[in-house]
Scaffold this motif. Structure first.
Motif, PDB file in Angstrom:
ATOM      1  N   VAL A 190      48.011  45.808  40.232  1.00  0.00           N
ATOM      2  CA  VAL A 190      46.893  46.313  40.605  1.00  0.00           C
ATOM      3  C   VAL A 190      45.997  44.834  40.276  1.00  0.00           C
ATOM      4  O   VAL A 190      44.975  44.461  41.803  1.00  0.00           O
ATOM      5  N   ALA A 191      46.155  43.967  39.485  1.00  0.00           N
ATOM      6  CA  ALA A 191      45.475  42.154  39.619  1.00  0.00           C
ATOM      7  C   ALA A 191      45.683  41.823  40.835  1.00  0.00           C
ATOM      8  O   ALA A 191      45.066  41.230  41.063  1.00  0.00           O
ATOM      9  N   LEU A 192      46.644  41.569  41.575  1.00  0.00           N
ATOM     10  CA  LEU A 192      47.121  41.006  42.488  1.00  0.00           C
ATOM     11  C   LEU A 192      46.445  41.223  43.459  1.00  0.00           C
ATOM     12  O   LEU A 192      46.144  40.483  44.434  1.00  0.00           O
ATOM     13  N   PHE A 193      46.636  42.733  43.557  1.00  0.00           N
ATOM     14  CA  PHE A 193      45.732  43.783  45.035  1.00  0.00           C
ATOM     15  C   PHE A 193      44.303  42.843  44.890  1.00  0.00           C
ATOM     16  O   PHE A 193      43.831  42.794  46.433  1.00  0.00           O
ATOM     17  N   ALA A 194      43.626  42.947  43.573  1.00  0.00           N
ATOM     18  CA  ALA A 194      42.868  42.402  43.362  1.00  0.00           C
ATOM     19  C   ALA A 194      41.936  41.824  43.549  1.00  0.00           C
ATOM     20  O   ALA A 194      41.123  41.738  44.272  1.00  0.00           O
ATOM     21  N   TRP A 195      42.567  40.766  43.112  1.00  0.00           N
ATOM     22  CA  TRP A 195      43.339  39.534  43.457  1.00  0.00           C
ATOM     23  C   TRP A 195      42.229  39.222  45.248  1.00  0.00           C
ATOM     24  O   TRP A 195      41.495  38.585  45.819  1.00  0.00           O
ATOM     25  N   LYS A 196      43.731  39.860  45.882  1.00  0.00           N
ATOM     26  CA  LYS A 196      43.574  39.418  47.590  1.00  0.00           C
ATOM     27  C   LYS A 196      42.888  40.053  48.438  1.00  0.00           C
ATOM     28  O   LYS A 196      42.575  40.237  49.677  1.00  0.00           O
ATOM     29  N   GLY A 197      41.782  41.056  47.299  1.00  0.00           N
ATOM     30  CA  GLY A 197      40.969  41.814  48.037  1.00  0.00           C
ATOM     31  C   GLY A 197      41.491  43.075  48.851  1.00  0.00           C
ATOM     32  O   GLY A 197      41.135  43.241  49.649  1.00  0.00           O
ATOM     33  N   HIS A 198      42.603  43.326  48.691  1.00  0.00           N
ATOM     34  CA  HIS A 198      43.324  44.965  48.428  1.00  0.00           C
ATOM     35  C   HIS A 198      43.476  45.673  48.190  1.00  0.00           C
ATOM     36  O   HIS A 198      44.502  46.971  48.517  1.00  0.00           O
TER      37      HIS A 198
END
Length: 254
Positions: A190-198
């Motif tokens: 989730v942290a990675l996807f949120a960082w990428k705006g996904h």
């Protein structure tokens, strides 16, 4: 209408996932069917933004009722989060087609082994203690965490199987341990996807509430019926996973 579909799908996914994993079998197809033109990364991120709360709620419920071997599982959770990050990075540079085609056969092996060993996972008899148990749990967490970041289907079921087969847990204790590690891999994702705006947070938050409700119902059933019930659900979920992953890998081939 999409709110109703996603909420119901998330409720059922949380229920199944809390018992033995496999909630993604329900929620991801619902997301792709509802938003066929959306970017896959956005749907994956939105799925994780909901499922992370269900797995966290299940972890909390299991920890209150089932003795959790924290000294081994907390380091394993940290290794799992690192593995998930590395897997998410690897998927950007390494194609996962080979793994996608091998997965149905790996799952079939898991199913056949579990069916052949009828007593496997019915009794809680940990094989390791102290540092040896920590190393074994970290190995499971690192490998499956990496797989979760790289590809993902069946992560919860793989965690449960390896805690039963490698560490000697019964299915109930294995499911409790799997939830802790699966929560950390979901948080990393989730942290990675949120960082990428996904992440679509407006859908994710509603789905999260439903996912937690389903999770609480699932853990209640697991506590009521014990390791034998969890084993039965595990066999059903793995069977469905084999069919789903086989279709994804080979169903559209000429």
């Amino acid at each position: 209408m999409e709110w109703l579909i996603l909420t119901l799908a998330s409720l059922l996914a949380g229920f199944v996932d809390a018992i033995v994993g496999g909630g993604g079998l329900i929620l991801m197809p619902a997301l792709f069917a509802t938003f066929p033109n959306a970017a896959p990364a956005t749907l994956l991120g939105t799925n994780k933004s909901a499922s992370v709360w269900g797995t966290a709620a299940a972890t909390w419920r299991y920890a209150r009722r089932v003795p959790v071997r924290w000294q081994a599982l907390l380091p394993a959770a940290a290794v799992c989060a690192l593995g998930a990050w590395l897997g998410a990075w690897a998927v950007t540079v390494v194609p996962a087609d080979g793994l996608r085609r091998a997965l149905p056969f790996i799952l079939a092996g898991v199913l056949a082994y579990t069916l052949a060993r009828k007593d496997m996972g019915r009794h809680h008899a940990p094989r390791f203690a102290g540092a040896a148990e920590t190393v074994a749990a970290c190995a499971v967490g690192g490998v499956i965490g990496f797989y979760d970041g790289l590809f993902g289907p069946g992560t919860g079921s793989f965690f449960v199987f390896l805690f039963v087969r490698v560490l000697g847990y019964d299915f109930l204790h294995a499911s409790a341990s799997a939830k802790l590690l699966n929560t950390t891999s979901n948080v990393a994702a989730v942290a990675l996807f949120a960082w990428k705006g996904h992440v679509w947070w407006h859908y994710g938050l509603a789905m999260a509430v439903a996912n937690v409700a389903g999770s609480l119902l699932g853990t209640r059933l697991a506590f009521k019926h014990g390791a034998g019930f969890v084993r039965g659900v595990f066999l059903v979920v793995v069977t469905v996973l084999i069919a789903k992953t086989a279709w994804d890998a080979y169903g559209t081939l000429p």
